[in-house]
Design an enzyme around this catalytic site. Sequence first.
Site, short mmCIF file in Angstrom:
data_model
loop_
_atom_site.label_atom_id
_atom_site.label_comp_id
_atom_site.label_asym_id
_atom_site.label_seq_id
_atom_site.Cartn_x
_atom_site.Cartn_y
_atom_site.Cartn_z
CD GLU A 103 -3.17 0.59 0.27
OE1 GLU A 103 -2.63 1.41 -0.51
OE2 GLU A 103 -4.39 0.57 0.45
CG PHE A 156 -3.88 15.56 0.75
CD1 PHE A 156 -4.53 14.35 0.59
CD2 PHE A 156 -3.44 16.23 -0.38
CE1 PHE A 156 -4.74 13.81 -0.67
CE2 PHE A 156 -3.64 15.71 -1.65
CZ PHE A 156 -4.30 14.50 -1.79
P1 XMP Z 1 -7.95 4.74 3.62
O1 XMP Z 1 -8.61 5.93 4.24
O2 XMP Z 1 -8.97 3.82 3.03
O3 XMP Z 1 -7.15 5.38 2.43
O4 XMP Z 1 -6.98 4.08 4.55
C1 XMP Z 1 -6.22 4.73 1.71
C2 XMP Z 1 -6.17 5.33 0.33
O5 XMP Z 1 -6.57 6.72 0.36
C3 XMP Z 1 -5.69 7.50 -0.37
N1 XMP Z 1 -5.06 8.50 0.51
C4 XMP Z 1 -4.28 9.51 0.12
N2 XMP Z 1 -3.89 9.86 -1.11
N3 XMP Z 1 -2.62 11.62 -0.19
C5 XMP Z 1 -3.07 10.94 -1.26
O6 XMP Z 1 -2.68 11.27 -2.37
C6 XMP Z 1 -2.97 11.33 1.09
O7 XMP Z 1 -2.53 11.99 2.03
C7 XMP Z 1 -3.86 10.21 1.24
N4 XMP Z 1 -4.40 9.62 2.33
C8 XMP Z 1 -5.13 8.59 1.84
C9 XMP Z 1 -4.71 6.56 -0.99
O8 XMP Z 1 -5.12 6.28 -2.31
C10 XMP Z 1 -4.78 5.29 -0.17
O9 XMP Z 1 -4.52 4.12 -0.92
#
Ligand code: XMP
Length: 182
Positions: A103, A156
Amino acid sequence: MENTDYIKEVLITHEEIVSYCKRLAIEIEDTFSEEEEIILLCVLKGSLPFTAELLPNFKRPNVICEFIRASSYEGKTSESKGVIDISCNTLEIIEGKTIIILEDILDTGKTLEAIKGYLMAKGAKEVKVATLLDKPERRIVDIYADYVGFTIPNHFVIGFGLDYDEKYRNLKDIVIPYPEKL
Ligand code: XMP
Ligand code: MG
């Protein structure tokens, strides 16, 4: 000239990522016996640079790399929609195997929970997780990664696979942007 006005702070340099990927391959190889296949599952699209950097660091031949598609963020937004769409074309490789999900970032945990559930439902023996970035402050789901590259504060971030509106994935470093300049 290259425009870098949108960069507020370089959080993790490319050199740090390269060095972590070397250490991670060693750590993973140490936990799997020589005969055991190491099956890496790259979560598209964000984990593509991470996967490509990690893969050549393995010394043994029995390392397999597959891809899964998961999307939770859509369009010009930095907030999760909470809806996760998963697609994977290589399910036959999963059955009875230990899979290592690669990931880019572990944020709320919803994406990882969905992918783990999906793989277990398709017959995986065990699902491990290697995340390049971990943002524990944002966690909603009680989920952890087995291997964590960098624990980061609640910002972010973009670069090295992470996008804003599909752009900036090509940046070598991981940076905190000025949102208004994206
Ligand atoms: P979750 O919330 O499901 O998120 O754990 C995982 C996915 O969300 C995206 N994500 C980000 N993408 N900057 C990004 O460009 C960030 O700070 C960020 N935080 C979450 C990402 O695609 C990840 O796989
Ligand atoms: Mg993503």
